[in-house]
Design a protein around this motif. Sequence first.
Motif, PDB file in Angstrom:
ATOM      1  N   LEU A   1      -3.961  17.800   1.335  1.00 37.89           N
ATOM      2  CA  LEU A   1      -3.523  16.992   0.198  1.00 37.89           C
ATOM      3  C   LEU A   1      -3.594  15.517   0.566  1.00 37.89           C
ATOM      4  O   LEU A   1      -2.853  15.041   1.436  1.00 37.89           O
ATOM      5  N   LEU A   2      -4.515  14.803  -0.075  1.00 36.02           N
ATOM      6  CA  LEU A   2      -4.715  13.387   0.234  1.00 36.02           C
ATOM      7  C   LEU A   2      -4.544  12.525  -1.012  1.00 36.02           C
ATOM      8  O   LEU A   2      -4.897  12.946  -2.120  1.00 36.02           O
ATOM      9  N   LYS A   3      -4.002  11.330  -0.812  1.00 36.17           N
ATOM     10  CA  LYS A   3      -3.939  10.336  -1.890  1.00 36.17           C
ATOM     11  C   LYS A   3      -5.151   9.430  -1.683  1.00 36.17           C
ATOM     12  O   LYS A   3      -5.077   8.425  -0.974  1.00 36.17           O
ATOM     13  N   LEU A   4      -6.241   9.802  -2.313  1.00 34.88           N
ATOM     14  CA  LEU A   4      -7.552   9.266  -1.965  1.00 34.88           C
ATOM     15  C   LEU A   4      -7.683   7.765  -2.201  1.00 34.88           C
ATOM     16  O   LEU A   4      -8.232   7.043  -1.360  1.00 34.88           O
ATOM     17  N   HIS A   5      -7.202   7.268  -3.342  1.00 33.53           N
ATOM     18  CA  HIS A   5      -7.339   5.831  -3.625  1.00 33.53           C
ATOM     19  C   HIS A   5      -6.521   5.006  -2.641  1.00 33.53           C
ATOM     20  O   HIS A   5      -6.994   3.990  -2.118  1.00 33.53           O
ATOM     21  N   SER A   6      -5.321   5.440  -2.372  1.00 34.57           N
ATOM     22  CA  SER A   6      -4.469   4.719  -1.419  1.00 34.57           C
ATOM     23  C   SER A   6      -5.038   4.806  -0.010  1.00 34.57           C
ATOM     24  O   SER A   6      -4.960   3.840   0.764  1.00 34.57           O
ATOM     25  N   LEU A   7      -5.616   5.956   0.334  1.00 38.31           N
ATOM     26  CA  LEU A   7      -6.195   6.128   1.664  1.00 38.31           C
ATOM     27  C   LEU A   7      -7.393   5.196   1.861  1.00 38.31           C
ATOM     28  O   LEU A   7      -7.550   4.581   2.926  1.00 38.31           O
ATOM     29  N   GLU A   8      -8.190   5.075   0.807  1.00 36.79           N
ATOM     30  CA  GLU A   8      -9.345   4.166   0.892  1.00 36.79           C
ATOM     31  C   GLU A   8      -8.873   2.724   1.101  1.00 36.79           C
ATOM     32  O   GLU A   8      -9.432   1.974   1.911  1.00 36.79           O
ATOM     33  N   ARG A   9      -7.821   2.353   0.378  1.00 31.49           N
ATOM     34  CA  ARG A   9      -7.286   0.999   0.524  1.00 31.49           C
ATOM     35  C   ARG A   9      -6.667   0.804   1.907  1.00 31.49           C
ATOM     36  O   ARG A   9      -6.796  -0.270   2.518  1.00 31.49           O
ATOM     37  N   ALA A  10      -6.001   1.833   2.415  1.00 31.24           N
ATOM     38  CA  ALA A  10      -5.396   1.751   3.749  1.00 31.24           C
ATOM     39  C   ALA A  10      -6.462   1.511   4.814  1.00 31.24           C
ATOM     40  O   ALA A  10      -6.280   0.691   5.730  1.00 31.24           O
ATOM     41  N   ARG A  11      -7.582   2.212   4.689  1.00 30.51           N
ATOM     42  CA  ARG A  11      -8.676   2.033   5.660  1.00 30.51           C
ATOM     43  C   ARG A  11      -9.247   0.626   5.592  1.00 30.51           C
ATOM     44  O   ARG A  11      -9.567   0.016   6.626  1.00 30.51           O
ATOM     45  N   LEU A  12      -9.345   0.098   4.362  1.00 23.90           N
ATOM     46  CA  LEU A  12      -9.878  -1.255   4.190  1.00 23.90           C
ATOM     47  C   LEU A  12      -8.933  -2.278   4.814  1.00 23.90           C
ATOM     48  O   LEU A  12      -9.376  -3.176   5.562  1.00 23.90           O
ATOM     49  N   VAL A  13      -7.638  -2.148   4.544  1.00 21.73           N
ATOM     50  CA  VAL A  13      -6.643  -3.067   5.109  1.00 21.73           C
ATOM     51  C   VAL A  13      -6.653  -2.977   6.630  1.00 21.73           C
ATOM     52  O   VAL A  13      -6.616  -4.003   7.329  1.00 21.73           O
TER      53      VAL A  13
ATOM     54  N   LYS B   1       1.763   8.475   4.678  1.00 18.53           N
ATOM     55  CA  LYS B   1       2.099   8.482   3.255  1.00 18.53           C
ATOM     56  C   LYS B   1       0.883   8.813   2.391  1.00 18.53           C
ATOM     57  O   LYS B   1       1.013   9.321   1.273  1.00 18.53           O
ATOM     58  N   CYS B   2      -0.296   8.531   2.901  1.00 17.01           N
ATOM     59  CA  CYS B   2      -1.539   8.857   2.178  1.00 17.01           C
ATOM     60  C   CYS B   2      -1.969  10.310   2.419  1.00 17.01           C
ATOM     61  O   CYS B   2      -2.939  10.779   1.808  1.00 17.01           O
ATOM     62  N   GLY B   3      -1.275  10.993   3.345  1.00 20.48           N
ATOM     63  CA  GLY B   3      -1.572  12.398   3.619  1.00 20.48           C
ATOM     64  C   GLY B   3      -2.528  12.625   4.767  1.00 20.48           C
ATOM     65  O   GLY B   3      -2.867  13.776   5.079  1.00 20.48           O
ATOM     66  N   SER B   4      -2.993  11.554   5.405  1.00 19.76           N
ATOM     67  CA  SER B   4      -3.965  11.706   6.493  1.00 19.76           C
ATOM     68  C   SER B   4      -3.264  11.619   7.851  1.00 19.76           C
ATOM     69  O   SER B   4      -3.216  10.555   8.479  1.00 19.76           O
ATOM     70  N   MET B   5      -2.752  12.743   8.313  1.00 18.59           N
ATOM     71  CA  MET B   5      -2.082  12.758   9.609  1.00 18.59           C
ATOM     72  C   MET B   5      -3.072  12.617  10.766  1.00 18.59           C
ATOM     73  O   MET B   5      -2.695  12.190  11.861  1.00 18.59           O
TER      74      MET B   5
ATOM     75  N   CYS C   1       0.833  -1.215   0.000  1.00 12.81           N
ATOM     76  CA  CYS C   1       0.000   0.000   0.000  1.00 12.81           C
ATOM     77  C   CYS C   1       0.865   1.261   0.000  1.00 12.81           C
ATOM     78  O   CYS C   1       0.544   2.238  -0.685  1.00 12.81           O
ATOM     79  N   VAL C   2       1.960   1.248   0.755  1.00 12.36           N
ATOM     80  CA  VAL C   2       2.877   2.393   0.808  1.00 12.36           C
ATOM     81  C   VAL C   2       3.496   2.639  -0.569  1.00 12.36           C
ATOM     82  O   VAL C   2       3.608   3.782  -1.027  1.00 12.36           O
ATOM     83  N   SER C   3       3.873   1.561  -1.259  1.00 11.93           N
ATOM     84  CA  SER C   3       4.467   1.684  -2.594  1.00 11.93           C
ATOM     85  C   SER C   3       3.478   2.288  -3.580  1.00 11.93           C
ATOM     86  O   SER C   3       3.839   3.147  -4.399  1.00 11.93           O
ATOM     87  N   VAL C   4       2.241   1.861  -3.497  1.00 16.10           N
ATOM     88  CA  VAL C   4       1.196   2.411  -4.386  1.00 16.10           C
ATOM     89  C   VAL C   4       0.963   3.887  -4.076  1.00 16.10           C
ATOM     90  O   VAL C   4       0.828   4.719  -4.981  1.00 16.10           O
ATOM     91  N   ALA C   5       0.935   4.220  -2.790  1.00 19.86           N
ATOM     92  CA  ALA C   5       0.711   5.622  -2.384  1.00 19.86           C
ATOM     93  C   ALA C   5       1.818   6.530  -2.891  1.00 19.86           C
ATOM     94  O   ALA C   5       1.573   7.685  -3.252  1.00 19.86           O
ATOM     95  N   ALA C   6       3.049   6.006  -2.941  1.00 20.94           N
ATOM     96  CA  ALA C   6       4.188   6.807  -3.406  1.00 20.94           C
ATOM     97  C   ALA C   6       4.025   7.211  -4.867  1.00 20.94           C
ATOM     98  O   ALA C   6       4.547   8.245  -5.297  1.00 20.94           O
ATOM     99  N   GLN C   7       3.279   6.410  -5.654  1.00 17.14           N
ATOM    100  CA  GLN C   7       3.094   6.699  -7.082  1.00 17.14           C
ATOM    101  C   GLN C   7       1.872   7.569  -7.356  1.00 17.14           C
ATOM    102  O   GLN C   7       1.744   8.157  -8.431  1.00 17.14           O
ATOM    103  N   GLU C   8       0.968   7.655  -6.393  1.00  9.02           N
ATOM    104  CA  GLU C   8      -0.294   8.372  -6.620  1.00  9.02           C
ATOM    105  C   GLU C   8      -0.129   9.885  -6.430  1.00  9.02           C
ATOM    106  O   GLU C   8       0.578  10.324  -5.522  1.00  9.02           O
ATOM    107  N   ASN C   9      -0.806  10.663  -7.274  1.00  9.10           N
ATOM    108  CA  ASN C   9      -0.818  12.112  -7.128  1.00  9.10           C
ATOM    109  C   ASN C   9      -1.855  12.517  -6.085  1.00  9.10           C
ATOM    110  O   ASN C   9      -2.986  12.015  -6.098  1.00  9.10           O
ATOM    111  N   ALA C  10      -1.453  13.402  -5.192  1.00 12.85           N
ATOM    112  CA  ALA C  10      -2.368  13.856  -4.138  1.00 12.85           C
ATOM    113  C   ALA C  10      -3.371  14.863  -4.691  1.00 12.85           C
ATOM    114  O   ALA C  10      -3.102  15.571  -5.655  1.00 12.85           O
ATOM    115  N   GLN C  11      -4.546  14.912  -4.067  1.00 15.63           N
ATOM    116  CA  GLN C  11      -5.581  15.869  -4.442  1.00 15.63           C
ATOM    117  C   GLN C  11      -6.001  16.663  -3.209  1.00 15.63           C
ATOM    118  O   GLN C  11      -6.042  16.123  -2.100  1.00 15.63           O
TER     119      GLN C  11
END
Length: 597
Positions: A35-47, A71-75, A19-29
């Motif tokens: 600034l959040l990496k929304l797709h990676s954040l959704e996956r992080a919550r699921l995991v 890494k997903c931007g959600s401190m 998940c961290v590797s995927v988040a590193a490639q995603e552009n934040a919005q």
Amino acid sequence: MSRGFKRAAREAMATIKDCVSVAAQENAQITRGTLLKLHSLERARLVHSQLLESFHLDIFVLNSLVDLYAKCGSMEESSRVFHGMACHSLVSWNALLLGYAENGDEQLCLEIFSSVSERLGLESLNGRTFVAAFKACSGLAVKETGQVVSNGELAKLGALAKGMELHSKAVSRGRIDIFVANSLIDMYGTCGSTLDAAKVFDKMPERDVISWTALVSAFAVNGQVEIGLLLLSKMVESGCKLDVGALVTGLKACMSLASKEAGVDVNGKLVKVVSLEKAMDLDSEALKQGSEAHVFVSNTLVDLYAKCGSLLDSRGVFDRMKLHTPISWTSLLAGYVENGESQLSLDLFSEFLRDFQPDAQAFTAALKACGNLANIEKLAFFHARICRCGLESEPLLANSLVDVYGRCGSIASAHHLFDCMAMTDSATWNGLFAGHSRQGKSKAVLELFHAMQEQGLKVDEISFTCVLTACSHQGLVELGKRYFDAMLDRAKHGACTIRVEHYDCMVDLLGRGNQLEAAVELARSMPMGASAVTWTSVLAASQKWRNLAVARIAFEALERLNAKDSAAYMLMANVLNSTTKVKSILHCTRKSFQVSM
């Protein structure tokens, strides 16, 4: 701990690492100001939820979750996991510190670092703890307004002082690891101190490609591009292979060099020959190492060649790419616009639209092309498309729309957009200034400039260019002098940069006001040297006021610059003719007066 539990923990760690590797490639919005990496954040919550259901999470998994959410931007979620832990290791603290440093909350990172170092003691911290703190200093430096110091560098003194204090603490622990030293070089470079960056580099017992890249970047971002590129050559000579990061850093240094280079006219196109040669050398190195196949390198090359004025090379790299991204297209389209091929850029844009949804940067290039062509119909088309994409409130696009409507002569539309904006900045106001200025409405420019100052907005270089031009057209010499003096004062403190166009505006202003000697004195005192435009302006003013002495000074200056053209000869001829006629009239008047006596 059971064998099954260990296996489950290893699997959990592997999943989180993925998940961290995927988040590193995603552009934040930007979402609700963050600034959040929304797709990676959704996956992080699921995991996270699946792990909670399957087994009790140990400290290693929880540390990884703290890092993943960061890494997903959600401190907020990263901090929640951290504070929910029964106990913390140094790894836990490092993950939290790095998260705050990388997500824009640098001050909180440094406060926590101070608390942890007091609680655990400096000797208990490791290199990663200091790397997080140095990254926080770099982040503070980016946000800080620099001040010009004795050696001419623009230093971020507040962040620099904090970085030096942390450096001293790191040294007190003993030997500094290579990754800590690399972070130090980056921090000093970001703070504007190339001297300290070089000192750290020189003291390193061993260096890697990241060390060299950080030092090259330190010099390049602080305006010493030639030194940066020389270091890149030394890096290759030392046997250190250029990786993608080093190549991109070198290519961006070439871009900085191109932005300063005057360029030469080649078949009607302005080509930055020196920068282009260096770009080709790096391109050759990238091809040799197979790095040009990397999308980041190729995208940067497309952009760089265009900025050097070689659209042929830019398109060549683009066509060689196996995979195009929106950035590839945007670099190519913007390159055509910047090199006077706006219609071709718009034609290519239709191809881009078939495969990708344009982002703000791509739309900005299209809008600029519309402005260059004064194509109001195409502008309306792109404006409608921007609205359909929901990007009309994007600051970059909102500012571009105000500017381009002004360029297309629709100042009413520009004003309407300006009035509807929830928030404006210097760029927004500058677009409105330029629109009024193009239509000769100098009084409106001055009124808007006054209103902008009343709102407490930062007045930048473009704002001053517009207002000095307005003063020149209105003949407001004394007011123009006051604005220019104010600009000089700001430049001393690093608040703005004075460019040749500002001096040209002032020379023009003084010339129009028949203060020709002052115009000549200012032209001679220009720190960057007077250009052909400067002296042509003096020559034109000499014609207006029939001042042969000043005209000769300007004409001789153009001669030294090898910049005499048909316009200069015509202006000088007009001055000679006008002054000869005046002398003839005076001679006849004196003669008739003597006869009458």
